[in-house]
Design a protein around this motif. Structure first.
Motif, mmCIF file in Angstrom:
data_model
loop_
_atom_site.group_PDB
_atom_site.id
_atom_site.type_symbol
_atom_site.label_atom_id
_atom_site.label_comp_id
_atom_site.label_asym_id
_atom_site.label_seq_id
_atom_site.Cartn_x
_atom_site.Cartn_y
_atom_site.Cartn_z
ATOM 1 N N PRO A 182 -37.161 -29.342 -108.827
ATOM 2 C CA PRO A 182 -36.552 -29.722 -107.541
ATOM 3 C C PRO A 182 -36.601 -31.090 -107.191
ATOM 4 C CG PRO A 182 -38.203 -27.910 -107.352
ATOM 5 C CD PRO A 182 -38.475 -28.558 -108.415
ATOM 6 N N TRP A 183 -35.415 -31.678 -106.547
ATOM 7 C CA TRP A 183 -35.444 -32.908 -106.032
ATOM 8 C C TRP A 183 -35.977 -32.965 -104.669
ATOM 9 C CZ3 TRP A 183 -30.219 -35.675 -104.387
ATOM 10 C CH2 TRP A 183 -30.618 -36.958 -103.973
ATOM 11 N N GLU A 184 -35.301 -32.168 -103.729
ATOM 12 C CA GLU A 184 -35.890 -32.375 -102.399
ATOM 13 C C GLU A 184 -36.539 -31.145 -102.072
ATOM 14 O OE1 GLU A 184 -32.416 -34.667 -99.963
ATOM 15 O OE2 GLU A 184 -31.718 -32.661 -100.840
ATOM 16 N N GLY A 185 -37.547 -31.161 -101.143
ATOM 17 C CA GLY A 185 -38.553 -30.168 -100.793
ATOM 18 C C GLY A 185 -38.152 -29.774 -99.190
ATOM 19 N N GLY A 186 -38.330 -28.405 -98.986
ATOM 20 C CA GLY A 186 -37.787 -28.026 -97.814
ATOM 21 C C GLY A 186 -37.948 -26.479 -97.806
ATOM 22 N N GLY A 187 -37.120 -25.940 -96.758
ATOM 23 C CA GLY A 187 -36.858 -24.514 -96.453
ATOM 24 C C GLY A 187 -36.031 -24.187 -97.741
ATOM 25 N N ALA A 188 -35.642 -22.931 -97.904
ATOM 26 C CA ALA A 188 -35.044 -22.126 -98.632
ATOM 27 C C ALA A 188 -35.071 -22.379 -100.104
ATOM 28 C CB ALA A 188 -33.342 -22.650 -98.165
ATOM 29 N N MET A 189 -35.665 -23.327 -100.555
ATOM 30 C CA MET A 189 -35.844 -23.657 -101.982
ATOM 31 C C MET A 189 -37.444 -23.273 -102.524
ATOM 32 S SD MET A 189 -38.341 -26.325 -101.936
ATOM 33 C CE MET A 189 -38.036 -27.231 -103.414
ATOM 34 N N VAL A 236 -45.669 -20.952 -100.484
ATOM 35 C CA VAL A 236 -46.494 -22.181 -99.976
ATOM 36 C C VAL A 236 -47.755 -21.968 -99.771
ATOM 37 C CG1 VAL A 236 -46.326 -24.069 -98.420
ATOM 38 C CG2 VAL A 236 -44.297 -23.302 -99.249
ATOM 39 N N GLN A 237 -48.656 -22.757 -100.322
ATOM 40 C CA GLN A 237 -50.102 -22.471 -100.178
ATOM 41 C C GLN A 237 -50.523 -23.926 -99.926
ATOM 42 O OE1 GLN A 237 -52.325 -20.128 -102.649
ATOM 43 N NE2 GLN A 237 -50.642 -18.894 -103.427
ATOM 44 N N LEU A 238 -51.559 -24.095 -98.943
ATOM 45 C CA LEU A 238 -52.305 -25.172 -98.677
ATOM 46 C C LEU A 238 -53.682 -25.590 -99.253
ATOM 47 C CD1 LEU A 238 -51.448 -25.248 -94.855
ATOM 48 C CD2 LEU A 238 -50.451 -26.456 -96.690
ATOM 49 N N PRO A 239 -53.997 -26.564 -99.748
ATOM 50 C CA PRO A 239 -53.364 -27.900 -99.441
ATOM 51 C C PRO A 239 -52.327 -28.004 -100.479
ATOM 52 C CG PRO A 239 -55.425 -28.280 -100.810
ATOM 53 C CD PRO A 239 -55.646 -26.858 -100.273
ATOM 54 N N ILE A 240 -52.571 -27.452 -101.923
ATOM 55 C CA ILE A 240 -51.363 -27.624 -102.872
ATOM 56 C C ILE A 240 -51.329 -26.269 -103.722
ATOM 57 C CG2 ILE A 240 -50.935 -28.793 -105.132
ATOM 58 C CD1 ILE A 240 -52.514 -31.114 -104.105
ATOM 59 N N GLY A 241 -50.084 -25.998 -103.844
ATOM 60 C CA GLY A 241 -49.786 -24.808 -104.709
ATOM 61 C C GLY A 241 -48.535 -24.096 -104.314
ATOM 62 N N THR A 242 -47.432 -24.802 -103.832
ATOM 63 C CA THR A 242 -45.902 -24.403 -103.921
ATOM 64 C C THR A 242 -45.325 -24.096 -105.108
ATOM 65 O OG1 THR A 242 -46.009 -25.569 -101.653
ATOM 66 C CG2 THR A 242 -43.882 -25.102 -102.746
ATOM 67 N N THR A 243 -44.819 -22.971 -105.121
ATOM 68 C CA THR A 243 -43.820 -22.636 -106.261
ATOM 69 C C THR A 243 -42.629 -22.287 -105.678
ATOM 70 O OG1 THR A 243 -44.425 -20.102 -105.485
ATOM 71 C CG2 THR A 243 -45.809 -21.473 -107.386
ATOM 72 N N TYR A 244 -41.786 -22.589 -106.662
ATOM 73 C CA TYR A 244 -40.192 -22.545 -106.251
ATOM 74 C C TYR A 244 -39.118 -21.412 -106.606
ATOM 75 C CZ TYR A 244 -42.195 -27.271 -105.904
ATOM 76 O OH TYR A 244 -42.910 -28.221 -105.532
ATOM 77 N N GLN A 245 -38.220 -21.463 -105.965
ATOM 78 C CA GLN A 245 -37.124 -20.380 -106.306
ATOM 79 C C GLN A 245 -36.471 -20.766 -107.616
ATOM 80 O OE1 GLN A 245 -35.235 -17.720 -104.181
ATOM 81 N NE2 GLN A 245 -35.447 -18.904 -102.273
ATOM 82 N N THR A 246 -35.908 -19.959 -108.272
ATOM 83 C CA THR A 246 -34.916 -20.106 -109.226
ATOM 84 C C THR A 246 -33.714 -20.662 -108.850
ATOM 85 O OG1 THR A 246 -33.796 -17.885 -109.192
ATOM 86 C CG2 THR A 246 -36.023 -18.175 -110.639
ATOM 87 N N SER A 247 -32.988 -21.245 -109.934
ATOM 88 C CA SER A 247 -31.723 -21.790 -109.682
ATOM 89 C C SER A 247 -30.710 -20.892 -109.289
ATOM 90 C CB SER A 247 -31.125 -22.595 -111.015
ATOM 91 O OG SER A 247 -30.070 -23.030 -110.429
ATOM 92 N N PRO A 248 -29.994 -21.009 -108.178
ATOM 93 C CA PRO A 248 -29.518 -22.241 -107.779
ATOM 94 C C PRO A 248 -30.332 -22.847 -106.479
ATOM 95 C CG PRO A 248 -27.823 -20.748 -106.847
ATOM 96 C CD PRO A 248 -29.034 -20.013 -107.898
ATOM 97 N N TRP A 249 -31.017 -21.828 -105.871
ATOM 98 C CA TRP A 249 -31.539 -22.295 -104.542
ATOM 99 C C TRP A 249 -32.949 -23.291 -104.902
ATOM 100 C CZ3 TRP A 249 -30.835 -17.311 -106.329
ATOM 101 C CH2 TRP A 249 -29.951 -16.293 -105.869
ATOM 102 N N ARG A 250 -33.443 -23.491 -105.845
ATOM 103 C CA ARG A 250 -34.633 -24.647 -105.906
ATOM 104 C C ARG A 250 -33.900 -25.895 -105.776
ATOM 105 N NH1 ARG A 250 -37.360 -23.519 -110.264
ATOM 106 N NH2 ARG A 250 -38.175 -25.785 -110.985
ATOM 107 N N PHE A 251 -32.444 -26.036 -105.879
ATOM 108 C CA PHE A 251 -31.910 -27.259 -105.889
ATOM 109 C C PHE A 251 -31.320 -27.456 -104.500
ATOM 110 C CE2 PHE A 251 -31.917 -26.528 -110.376
ATOM 111 C CZ PHE A 251 -32.831 -27.598 -110.880
ATOM 112 N N GLU A 252 -31.324 -26.543 -103.516
ATOM 113 C CA GLU A 252 -30.478 -26.589 -102.431
ATOM 114 C C GLU A 252 -31.616 -26.464 -101.005
ATOM 115 O OE1 GLU A 252 -26.496 -24.557 -104.046
ATOM 116 O OE2 GLU A 252 -27.810 -23.385 -102.544
ATOM 117 N N ALA A 253 -32.358 -27.385 -100.849
ATOM 118 C CA ALA A 253 -33.414 -27.482 -99.919
ATOM 119 C C ALA A 253 -32.427 -27.358 -98.538
ATOM 120 C CB ALA A 253 -34.277 -28.678 -99.880
#
Length: 405
Positions: A246-253, A257-274
């Motif tokens: 992903p290029w941008e981070g945020g909601g929808a993509m 999300v786990q703290l402090p580190i551990g975020t995983t991302y959606q598949t395309s196309p939504w991983r690129f649409e924060a």
């Protein structure tokens, strides 16, 4: 006589007639929007307004469904294999920056090379320059011939095992030249390089088949395609969808999300649409494509080709008017200057006479240097223009020539 049966669909053109004709010849900058697109966006705001991918209520579910239907409409329009390959962006510029900040940082190493042409829009130059400085990459320039075209033999000399990406415009926004994007893509792939096509002008004037072209990335903007501003598309070929970060981070993509580190991302196309997308713009883009499909791209191409030929012939009869580029390989635009008179002066006079054109460097300063010009005038055409528009423009140009001497 070349007529347009579609002009009445565009309210800006009909509402600006007033007591004298209004001639819009700046479609390469922004094409006018048909009433159907305006009404579709208004319907969303007045009857369907809700965000997408977040709610279980009827309005949200309906908005989500309608937006994803547009994704399928776009996929069909460019003949993508899957709607997963269609990413919504703010426009061509953001789409190119998305590739610049995901593909090359992932796959390029110091000393690798990027090839771009000297006829590119700044949007397909500056992101690569910024990245080259950051990653230690080398930019090679595919130069134009003396006839202002791209020779594939020159590309072959530039390609090497170090080439990681070829960035190439489909149709020049200044010269209107139609580039050999399919052949160039095949040559780049033989060296293992990916290919990004800037389709901002191409999408409006030619049918686009990304599978036939074979490119890895194809970017375009909605407002060049009779749609709204603030919405664009990036086609990403299937092989890259889940290898690019992903290029941008945020909601929808995100997936989790786990703290402090551990975020995983959606598949395309939504991983690129924060974040919340431009829903109204997406729906407007879908309606614009529906409008174009109803007319048929073949009919549009035939109309515009006849108009370009007619305009070039008429412009030849204006004293001291110089046209740039290769007339045998042109779509959509005609660049010119009037003797030694500054382009801004010509454009200002035309505006006073009810004719809208574009003047300046057109975000293509390297190309203008090749023309040995700092600014040029540009007329550009859409499906709503006709031979009467050309006649009025040429008549006004003759009058300006008499005034300026």
């Amino acid at each position: 006589m070349i007529t347009s049966s579609w002009r009445h669909d565009f309210p800006t053109l009909t509402n600006n007639q007033q007591t004298s004709p209004f001639v819009y010849l700046d479609s390469a900058a922004t094409a006018q929007t048909p009433l159907a697109v305006i009404e579709r966006m208004q319907r969303f705001y007045t009857h369907e307004y809700a965000t997408v991918h977040r709610g279980i209520h009827r309005l949200s579910a309906n908005a989500t469904y309608n937006m994803e239907q547009v994704r399928q409409t776009v996929a069909n329009f460019v003949n993508a294999k899957s709607n997963d390959e269609i990413i919504f962006t703010k426009g061509t510029t953001e789409a190119i920056n998305l590739v610049a900040n995901t593909y090359l940082p992932t796959f390029a190493q110091t000393g690798d090379e990027i090839i771009i042409t000297e006829m590119e829009h700044h949007s397909n130059i500056v992101p690569w320059q910024m990245l080259a400085q950051r990653l230690g990459l080398t930019i090679k320039v595919w130069r134009m011939t003396a006839e202002y075209r791209l020779d594939l033999n020159d590309l072959q000399k530039l390609l090497s095992k170090k080439t990681k990406l070829l960035g190439l415009t489909h149709i020049s926004n200044v010269l209107g030249c139609i580039n050999p994007i399919k052949a160039a893509t095949a040559m780049a792939h033989q060296c293992g390089a990916a290919v990004l096509i800037d389709g901002a002008q191409g999408i409006m004037h030619q049918a686009v088949d990304v599978q036939d072209i074979g490119c890895d990335f194809y970017a375009f903007s909605g407002h060049k395609l009779y749609g709204p501003t603030g919405i664009g598309v990036l086609y990403i070929a299937q092989q890259w969808l889940n290898t690019l970060p992903p290029w941008e981070g945020g909601g929808a993509m995100i997936d989790d999300v786990q703290l402090p580190i551990g975020t995983t991302y959606q598949t395309s196309p939504w991983r690129f649409e924060a974040g919340t997308p431009n829903i109204a713009g997406i729906l407007g883009l879908g309606e614009a494509i529906t409008y174009i499909n109803h007319i048929g791209m073949d009919a549009i191409v035939t109309h515009e080709e006849a108009l370009i030929r007619y305009a070039e012939e008429k412009m030849q009869h204006v004293d001291s008017l110089k046209i740039y580029g290769n007339a045998a390989n042109r779509a959509g635009v005609i660049p010119f200057n009037l003797g030694s008179h500054h382009a801004f002066d010509v454009g200002s006079f035309l505006d006073n006479y009810g004719v809208a054109i574009r003047t300046g460097h057109h975000c293509a300063i390297p190309l203008l240097r090749c023309l040995q010009q700092s600014v040029v005038c540009r007329v550009s055409f859409g499906l709503y223009n006709d031979s009467q528009d050309v006649d009025i423009f040429v008549d006004r140009m003759r009058h300006i020539k008499k005034l300026l001497g």
